[in-house]
Design a protein around this motif. Structure first.
Motif, PDB file in Angstrom:
ATOM      1  N   UNK A   1      -7.637   8.339   7.612  1.00  0.00           N
ATOM      2  CA  UNK A   1      -6.635   9.338   7.239  1.00  0.00           C
ATOM      3  C   UNK A   1      -6.010   8.988   5.895  1.00  0.00           C
ATOM      4  N   UNK A   2      -5.453   9.974   5.254  1.00  0.00           N
ATOM      5  CA  UNK A   2      -4.835   9.751   3.954  1.00  0.00           C
ATOM      6  C   UNK A   2      -3.729   8.706   4.034  1.00  0.00           C
ATOM      7  N   UNK A   3      -2.932   8.779   5.048  1.00  0.00           N
ATOM      8  CA  UNK A   3      -1.837   7.810   5.171  1.00  0.00           C
ATOM      9  C   UNK A   3      -2.378   6.393   5.370  1.00  0.00           C
ATOM     10  N   UNK A   4      -3.442   6.257   6.148  1.00  0.00           N
ATOM     11  CA  UNK A   4      -3.999   4.917   6.389  1.00  0.00           C
ATOM     12  C   UNK A   4      -4.696   4.344   5.155  1.00  0.00           C
ATOM     13  N   UNK A   5      -5.203   5.204   4.292  1.00  0.00           N
ATOM     14  CA  UNK A   5      -5.897   4.725   3.102  1.00  0.00           C
ATOM     15  C   UNK A   5      -4.995   4.671   1.871  1.00  0.00           C
ATOM     16  N   UNK A   6      -3.725   4.975   2.035  1.00  0.00           N
ATOM     17  CA  UNK A   6      -2.810   5.006   0.892  1.00  0.00           C
ATOM     18  C   UNK A   6      -2.330   3.589   0.550  1.00  0.00           C
ATOM     19  N   UNK A   7      -2.608   3.098  -0.680  1.00  0.00           N
ATOM     20  CA  UNK A   7      -2.196   1.738  -1.053  1.00  0.00           C
ATOM     21  C   UNK A   7      -0.692   1.579  -1.215  1.00  0.00           C
ATOM     22  N   UNK A   8       0.001   2.652  -1.534  1.00  0.00           N
ATOM     23  CA  UNK A   8       1.453   2.564  -1.682  1.00  0.00           C
ATOM     24  C   UNK A   8       1.947   3.398  -2.844  1.00  0.00           C
ATOM     25  N   UNK A   9       3.142   3.967  -2.707  1.00  0.00           N
ATOM     26  CA  UNK A   9       3.713   4.794  -3.762  1.00  0.00           C
ATOM     27  C   UNK A   9       3.945   3.976  -5.026  1.00  0.00           C
ATOM     28  N   UNK A  10       3.704   4.608  -6.166  1.00  0.00           N
ATOM     29  CA  UNK A  10       3.917   3.952  -7.442  1.00  0.00           C
ATOM     30  C   UNK A  10       2.754   3.121  -7.938  1.00  0.00           C
ATOM     31  N   UNK A  11       1.675   3.011  -7.144  1.00  0.00           N
ATOM     32  CA  UNK A  11       0.521   2.209  -7.532  1.00  0.00           C
ATOM     33  C   UNK A  11      -0.635   3.050  -8.074  1.00  0.00           C
ATOM     34  N   UNK A  12      -0.735   4.283  -7.631  1.00  0.00           N
ATOM     35  CA  UNK A  12      -1.894   5.129  -7.942  1.00  0.00           C
ATOM     36  C   UNK A  12      -1.439   6.322  -8.778  1.00  0.00           C
ATOM     37  N   UNK A  13      -2.181   6.602  -9.848  1.00  0.00           N
ATOM     38  CA  UNK A  13      -1.868   7.744 -10.712  1.00  0.00           C
ATOM     39  C   UNK A  13      -2.539   9.029 -10.239  1.00  0.00           C
ATOM     40  N   UNK A  14      -3.727   8.901  -9.636  1.00  0.00           N
ATOM     41  CA  UNK A  14      -4.525  10.085  -9.314  1.00  0.00           C
ATOM     42  C   UNK A  14      -5.426   9.791  -8.122  1.00  0.00           C
ATOM     43  N   UNK A  15      -5.462  10.725  -7.167  1.00  0.00           N
ATOM     44  CA  UNK A  15      -6.435  10.670  -6.065  1.00  0.00           C
ATOM     45  C   UNK A  15      -7.528  11.688  -6.354  1.00  0.00           C
ATOM     46  N   UNK A  16      -8.773  11.226  -6.315  1.00  0.00           N
ATOM     47  CA  UNK A  16      -9.904  12.135  -6.440  1.00  0.00           C
ATOM     48  C   UNK A  16     -10.565  12.340  -5.091  1.00  0.00           C
ATOM     49  N   UNK A  17     -11.040  13.538  -4.847  1.00  0.00           N
ATOM     50  CA  UNK A  17     -11.743  13.857  -3.606  1.00  0.00           C
ATOM     51  C   UNK A  17     -13.114  14.419  -3.960  1.00  0.00           C
ATOM     52  N   UNK A  18     -14.137  14.000  -3.218  1.00  0.00           N
ATOM     53  CA  UNK A  18     -15.496  14.472  -3.448  1.00  0.00           C
ATOM     54  C   UNK A  18     -15.846  15.487  -2.360  1.00  0.00           C
ATOM     55  N   UNK A  19     -15.549  16.756  -2.631  1.00  0.00           N
ATOM     56  CA  UNK A  19     -15.703  17.824  -1.653  1.00  0.00           C
ATOM     57  C   UNK A  19     -16.621  18.898  -2.223  1.00  0.00           C
ATOM     58  N   UNK A  20     -17.606  19.306  -1.440  1.00  0.00           N
ATOM     59  CA  UNK A  20     -18.625  20.256  -1.878  1.00  0.00           C
ATOM     60  C   UNK A  20     -18.596  21.525  -1.035  1.00  0.00           C
TER      61      UNK A  20
END
Length: 483
Positions: free
Chosen positions: A358-377
Motif C-alpha cells: 500500500x502507499x502508506x506502507x511504502x512511504x519513506x516519510x514526509x519531506x524526503x521525497x520530491x516526486x512519486x512516479x507510477x507505472x500504469x498502462x
C-alpha cells in the motif's frame, strides 16, 4: 475527492520594460539593452506609482523646489504621451533629483531580488547621472545605483539588486552635476520584484529540482536508452521529460545522458538498480557510490529526477526497500540543489494488491521525497493467456483520484513514470492518450512519460504506426518544456 484546481501563475513584465524591449532601446556605453538578471525570468507586479507619467507627475517630487523644477511634458516621451522633465533652476551647477513621493516599497516582504529601469535623455550637453535605490532598514541605509550619461537619444538604464526583508525602497533618478538650465527628461520608470526561479514554456514556475507548479511535462522512454533525436523528428518536437534506466556500473554513461537531455530541454528521469542489496544500501554500504552519483548530477546545469530500484513489488523484502529509500533520500537532497528524489511504483499494487504494498506502507516519510512516479498502462488490447482485454483503463477513476489524495496528504508531487496503450487501443479509442494527459492536469500530476519501447513489455506499447505517432505528436506539441 474533487480535483486540484491549479491557478496559473502570471508571468508579467512591467510595461516600461516591455516597451523598452519592443523599441530595441540602447544603454549608453553598454550596447544592446541589458537582459534581466541571470536565471531571473519572472517579474512581479509594477511597484512604481505613475512611472509612465501618463497622468502628469503625480507621485513624484524634487529634493529642492527652489533650485530644481519638475514639470510634465508631452513634447517628448519614451513611451506613451508624457514624460517628466527636471530642470536646474539655480544659476549654479548642482543637483536635479526625481524622487518618489512615497517610497515605492514601504516594507520588503522577504529577502529578494529586484529589477529597476528608467528611460533618460537630455536636451543639451551630455549629462551624467544615476538610477538609485536607497534601501532603508532601521537606521542603516544601503545604496544601490547604476550610472548613465544622458544624451539627446533615449536610453534605458537598468539596476538589479537584492533587498532585505523589512526595508523600504526609495527610488531616485538624478544628476549631481547639472549646470544651470540643464534638463533631464525621465520616462518608463519601473521597479519589480524578480522571482529567480525559471519558467517552463507555458509560463509556469518550476523548482530548482524541476517540479512544475502548473502544467504536465510530457515525454517518453525510448528504446533501450536510445538517443530520442530520431523519434523527436518523427513527432516534430522535443520531449519534456525522458525516462532512462541504469545500474550501479553505468553512472558515467547516465550522467552524460542526463547532460545531453538538459542541453536540448528534456528533464532527465533516471532509474538506477543498485550496486548492493536493499539492506546493505540501507545500512550505508552504498553511501560512497550514492554521494558520487549525486555530486556528478549536482554539477549539471538543470534539474534531474533520480529513482532507486523502480517497481520494487515482488523483488524482495519491501520493508528493506523502504529503509533504503529513507536512508538515501537525505544523501540526495542534502548533496544537491537540483536533483529530485523520486520513487517509482507500479501503481496497481498500491491500490489493488497486497496490503504490504500500500502507499502508506511504502512511504519513506514526509519531506524526503520530491516526486512519486507510477507505472500504469491502459490494459485494453493486452493479450494474457490467449485472451485479449477489451476493457479500457479509466485512469482518472481507477488511479488519479487516489494518487492525488495521497499527494495532497503528504505534500509530494506525482506523475506517470511509464504509461502506454496498445495498437488495438489506439485504433478503437484514439483519444485515450490526450484524454489521459488532460486528466493528469485535472488531478495535479506533473509528468507523464510514455514507454516507447518493446523491452519487458506485456503489450504493444512501442510507437511504430503512423496513427500512434500522430497521436503522440498531437499531445507533445501542446505541452510545456524547459526553456
Amino acid at each position: 475527492m474533487s480535483p486540484i484546481t491549479r491557478s496559473p501563475r502570471l508571468r508579467t513584465v512591467g510595461a516600461p520594460l516591455t516597451a523598452a524591449l519592443a523599441a530595441g532601446a540602447l544603454v549608453a556605453g553598454l550596447g544592446a539593452l541589458a537582459a534581466a538578471p541571470a536565471g531571473a525570468t519572472t517579474f512581479g507586479p509594477e511597484l512604481v506609482v505613475n512611472g509612465t507619467f501618463e497622468s502628469g507627475v503625480t507621485g513624484w517630487r524634487t529634493n529642492n523646489a527652489t533650485e530644481q523644477k519638475l514639470a510634465w511634458t508631452t513634447a517628448t516621451a519614451y513611451a506613451g504621451k508624457g514624460a517628466a522633465v527636471l530642470t536646474r533652476a539655480a544659476k549654479t551647477t548642482g543637483s536635479i533629483v526625481l524622487n518618489d513621493q512615497t517610497n515605492s516599497v514601504t516594507s520588503v516582504p522577504a529577502d529578494g531580488q529586484y529589477h529597476a529601469t528608467a528611460a533618460v535623455r537630455t536636451s543639451g550637453a551630455a549629462l551624467k547621472g544615476q538610477l538609485r535605490i536607497r534601501e532603508v532598514l532601521g537606521g542603516a541605509v544601503t545604496t544601490h545605483a547604476t550610472s548613465f550619461s544622458a544624451t539627446s537619444a533615449w536610453q534605458i538604464v537598468e539596476l538589479d539588486f537584492t533587498a532585505k526583508a523589512g526595508a523600504s525602497l526609495d527610488l531616485n533618478v538624478f544628476s549631481l552635476t547639472a549646470p544651470a538650465n540643464a534638463t533631464l527628461t525621465v520616462d518608463a520608470v519601473s521597479l519589480t520584484h524578480v522571482d529567480p526561479r525559471p519558467t517552463l514554456t507555458n509560463g509556469s514556475l518550476y523548482s530548482e529540482r524541476g517540479i512544475p507548479e502548473d502544467g504536465v511535462l510530457f515525454g517518453a522512454a525510448v528504446g533501450g536508452n536510445t538517443d530520442p533525436a530520431a523519434f523527436e523528428q518523427q513527432v516534430h518536437g522535443t520531449l519534456g521529460v525522458r525516462r532512462t534506466y541504469w545500474n550501479g556500473t553505468t553512472v558515467a554513461k547516465a550522467v552524460e545522458t542526463a547532460r545531453g537531455d538538459l542541453a536540448v530541454g528534456r528533464v532527465p528521469w533516471l532509474s538506477f538498480k543498485l550496486p548492493y542489496s536493499w539492506s546493505e544500501m540501507a545500512a550505508g554500504k552504498g553511501d560512497a557510490w550514492t554521494r558520487d552519483l549525486v555530486a556528478q548530477l549536482d554539477a549539471l546545469e538543470g534539474p534531474v529526477w533520480l529513482a532507486f530500484h523502480h517497481e520494487p513489488e515482488g523483488d524482495g523484502d519491501i520493508t528493506q526497500w523502504v529503509a533504503m529509500q529513507r536512508h538515501l533520500a537525505p544523501l540526495v537532497r542534502g548533496g544537491s540543489d537540483n536533483v529530485a528524489m523520486t520513487v517509482v511504483l507500479t501503481g496497481w499494487h498500491q491500490l489493488y494488491g497486497a496490503a504490504q504494498y500500500s502507499l502508506e506502507n511504502l512511504w519513506p516519510g514526509d519531506g524526503l521525497i520530491d516526486l512519486i512516479g507510477y507505472d500504469v498502462y491502459n490494459q485494453y488490447g493486452v493479450v494474457k493467456n490467449g485472451v485479449m482485454s477489451t476493457k479500457t483503463t479509466d485512469m482518472a477513476k481507477s488511479y488519479f483520484q487516489q494518487f492525488q489524495a495521497f499527494s495532497l496528504k503528504h505534500g509530494v508531487a506525482w506523475g506517470l513514470g511509464e504509461t502506454g496503450f496498445t495498437d488495438r487501443a489506439a485504433q478503437d479509442d484514439p483519444q485515450w492518450l490526450a484524454r489521459t494527459y488532460q486528466q493528469m492536469e485535472t488531478y495535479g500530476g506533473v509528468a507523464m512519460a510514455y514507454f516507447n519501447t518493446s523491452l519487458n513489455s506485456a503489450g504493444s506499447w512501442v510507437i511504430t504506426t503512423q496513427q500512434k505517432t500522430d497521436l503522440f505528436a498531437a499531445v507533445l506539441n501542446t505541452t510545456p518544456k524547459l526553456r
